[in-house]
Design an enzyme around this catalytic site. Structure first.
Site, PDB file in Angstrom:
ATOM      1  N   ASN A   1       0.879  -1.176   0.000  1.00 46.60           N
ATOM      2  CA  ASN A   1       0.000   0.000   0.000  1.00 46.60           C
ATOM      3  C   ASN A   1       0.914   1.224   0.000  1.00 46.60           C
ATOM      4  O   ASN A   1       1.474   1.572   1.039  1.00 46.60           O
ATOM      5  CB  ASN A   1      -0.895  -0.017   1.243  1.00 46.60           C
ATOM      6  CG  ASN A   1      -1.669   1.289   1.399  1.00 46.60           C
ATOM      7  OD1 ASN A   1      -1.768   2.077   0.463  1.00 46.60           O
ATOM      8  ND2 ASN A   1      -2.220   1.516   2.586  1.00 46.60           N
TER       9      ASN A   1
ATOM     10  N   LYS B   1       0.196   4.218  -0.270  1.00 46.75           N
ATOM     11  CA  LYS B   1      -0.443   5.430   0.282  1.00 46.75           C
ATOM     12  C   LYS B   1      -0.184   6.609  -0.670  1.00 46.75           C
ATOM     13  O   LYS B   1      -0.128   6.411  -1.883  1.00 46.75           O
ATOM     14  CB  LYS B   1       0.059   5.709   1.701  1.00 46.75           C
ATOM     15  CG  LYS B   1      -0.005   4.465   2.589  1.00 46.75           C
ATOM     16  CD  LYS B   1       0.115   4.789   4.026  1.00 46.75           C
ATOM     17  CE  LYS B   1       0.233   3.499   4.831  1.00 46.75           C
ATOM     18  NZ  LYS B   1      -0.074   3.685   6.210  1.00 46.75           N
TER      19      LYS B   1
ATOM     20  N   HIS C   1      -9.575   1.291   4.472  1.00 46.67           N
ATOM     21  CA  HIS C   1      -8.323   1.473   5.213  1.00 46.67           C
ATOM     22  C   HIS C   1      -8.590   2.405   6.399  1.00 46.67           C
ATOM     23  O   HIS C   1      -9.379   3.353   6.286  1.00 46.67           O
ATOM     24  CB  HIS C   1      -7.249   2.064   4.292  1.00 46.67           C
ATOM     25  CG  HIS C   1      -5.891   2.028   4.914  1.00 46.67           C
ATOM     26  ND1 HIS C   1      -5.480   2.975   5.815  1.00 46.67           N
ATOM     27  CD2 HIS C   1      -4.873   1.137   4.802  1.00 46.67           C
ATOM     28  CE1 HIS C   1      -4.251   2.679   6.226  1.00 46.67           C
ATOM     29  NE2 HIS C   1      -3.857   1.564   5.618  1.00 46.67           N
TER      30      HIS C   1
ATOM     31  N   GLU D   1      -7.021   4.796   7.568  1.00 47.54           N
ATOM     32  CA  GLU D   1      -6.795   6.230   7.311  1.00 47.54           C
ATOM     33  C   GLU D   1      -8.015   6.851   6.637  1.00 47.54           C
ATOM     34  O   GLU D   1      -8.355   8.006   6.896  1.00 47.54           O
ATOM     35  CB  GLU D   1      -5.520   6.411   6.472  1.00 47.54           C
ATOM     36  CG  GLU D   1      -4.271   6.151   7.321  1.00 47.54           C
ATOM     37  CD  GLU D   1      -3.061   5.651   6.563  1.00 47.54           C
ATOM     38  OE1 GLU D   1      -3.037   5.737   5.322  1.00 47.54           O
ATOM     39  OE2 GLU D   1      -2.128   5.149   7.220  1.00 47.54           O
TER      40      GLU D   1
ATOM     41  N   GLU E   1      -5.872  -5.003  10.232  1.00 44.86           N
ATOM     42  CA  GLU E   1      -4.847  -3.987  10.458  1.00 44.86           C
ATOM     43  C   GLU E   1      -5.144  -3.248  11.760  1.00 44.86           C
ATOM     44  O   GLU E   1      -5.921  -2.271  11.751  1.00 44.86           O
ATOM     45  CB  GLU E   1      -4.836  -2.975   9.307  1.00 44.86           C
ATOM     46  CG  GLU E   1      -4.541  -3.582   7.960  1.00 44.86           C
ATOM     47  CD  GLU E   1      -3.890  -2.562   7.042  1.00 44.86           C
ATOM     48  OE1 GLU E   1      -2.770  -2.811   6.608  1.00 44.86           O
ATOM     49  OE2 GLU E   1      -4.484  -1.503   6.821  1.00 44.86           O
TER      50      GLU E   1
ATOM     51  N   GLY F   1       2.116   2.065  10.789  1.00 45.08           N
ATOM     52  CA  GLY F   1       3.099   3.142  10.683  1.00 45.08           C
ATOM     53  C   GLY F   1       3.745   3.520  12.004  1.00 45.08           C
ATOM     54  O   GLY F   1       4.397   4.554  12.099  1.00 45.08           O
TER      55      GLY F   1
ATOM     56  N   SER G   1       3.022  -2.426  10.383  1.00 48.38           N
ATOM     57  CA  SER G   1       4.467  -2.482  10.632  1.00 48.38           C
ATOM     58  C   SER G   1       5.067  -3.852  10.341  1.00 48.38           C
ATOM     59  O   SER G   1       5.966  -4.303  11.066  1.00 48.38           O
ATOM     60  CB  SER G   1       4.779  -2.037  12.064  1.00 48.38           C
ATOM     61  OG  SER G   1       4.361  -0.691  12.262  1.00 48.38           O
TER      62      SER G   1
HETATM   63  C1  PEP Z   1      -0.954   0.151   5.991  1.00 46.32           C
HETATM   64  O1  PEP Z   1      -1.070   1.360   5.953  1.00 46.32           O
HETATM   65  O2  PEP Z   1      -1.773  -0.570   5.388  1.00 46.32           O
HETATM   66  C2  PEP Z   1       0.165  -0.413   6.745  1.00 46.32           C
HETATM   67  C3  PEP Z   1       0.125  -1.654   7.090  1.00 46.32           C
HETATM   68  O3  PEP Z   1       1.203   0.453   7.018  1.00 46.32           O
HETATM   69  P1  PEP Z   1       2.603   0.086   7.732  1.00 46.32           P
HETATM   70  O4  PEP Z   1       3.089  -1.220   7.139  1.00 46.32           O
HETATM   71  O5  PEP Z   1       3.503   1.215   7.424  1.00 46.32           O
HETATM   72  O6  PEP Z   1       2.301  -0.067   9.186  1.00 46.32           O
END
Ligand code: PEP
Length: 249
Positions: free
Chosen positions: A9, A11, A94, A96, A166, A172, A211
């Site tokens: 992803n 972003k 997601h 966000e 998630e 993040g 992460s």
């Molecule tokens: C995401 O935004 O879907 C995600 C998993 O981000 P990160 O791997 O940076 O935690």
């Protein structure tokens, strides 16, 4: 037997130059072992992905989709447009988008349906905040998020989604759910899928996101109900993304 899937992803990151270098690096490093993979990129770069990835082992997709098929919806991108650029996947729900754009469970369900109706595979994201986890609400929160999607899609279509757990507190932040914590939620999500469609629940891929890195991917993906990863930060470096793809080998 479910195959493993690793999805990047990106972003709101990238440029034509940076994307070309990243995709070159990924393509050069893929050796046919490890997980299936895809990148979900900002909409302006879908054409570039189609140009650079067509015929390769890397699929591509978008990060959001409109609920409506076409028309007077300024700024929106519909599922048919994503199909026009040969997308296979689109991320919906997601955290966000839920947090910054107020996307409700019902809206996310409509986006998943719009994607499926156009022949795309929605990657449906669910996850709890830290406050919700600490209040013991994790299962209720993710259950309601998935429940809204299953209720709208019905048992047949529900089998055609990819699901991604998630935990919001792990995205993040560098904090990862332990393999056992993630497996507990994944198993609960699969049980919910089973209640909806016992036959096909075993085929639905449930990714973990939050992460994930080459160093922790192997232990996470060794869990029986973790079928791959949705990767943010680590998807922006070819070596890290490849390291996660290979962690399932
Ligand atoms: C995401 O935004 O879907 C995600 C998993 O981000 P990160 O791997 O940076 O935690």
């Amino acid at each position: 037997m479910r195959s493993k899937l690793v999805v990047g992803n990106w972003k709101m990151n990238g440029s034509r130059e940076a994307n070309a270098a990243l995709l070159d690096g990924i393509l050069a490093g893929l050796d046919g072992t490890g997980a299936d993979c895809a990148v979900c990129v900002p909409a302006p770069y879908l054409f570039q992905c189609e140009q650079l990835l067509a015929g390769s082992a890397v699929a591509w997709g978008a990060q959001d989709v409109a609920t409506e098929p076409c028309g007077a919806f300024t700024g929106e991108v519909c599922a048919a447009m994503l199909r026009d650029f040969a997308c296979r996947y689109v991320i919906v729900g997601h955290s966000e988008r839920r947090a910054y754009h107020g996307e409700s469970n019902a809206l996310v369900a409509r986006k998943a349906k719009a994607a499926l109706d156009a022949g795309l595979t929605p990657i449906v994201c669910v996850g709890e905040t830290l406050a919700q986890r600490e209040a013991g609400e994790t299962m209720a929160v993710v259950g309601a998020q998935l429940g809204a999607v299953l209720a709208l899609l019905g048992p047949g279509a529900a089998a055609k989604i990819v699901l991604s757990y998630e935990p919001v507190w792990a995205i993040g932040t560098g904090k990862t759910a332990t393999p056992a914590m993630a497996q507990e939620v994944h198993a609960a999500l699969r049980a919910q899928l089973r209640d909806c469609n016992a036959e096909s629940a075993e085929n639905v891929q449930i990714l973990y996101g939050g992460s994930m890195k080459p160093e922790n991917a192997r232990d996470l993906m060794a869990q029986p109900d973790i079928d791959g990863g949705l990767i943010g930060g680590a998807a922006l470096k070819a070596a890290d993304f490849l390291g996660i793809i290979r962690a399932v080998a």
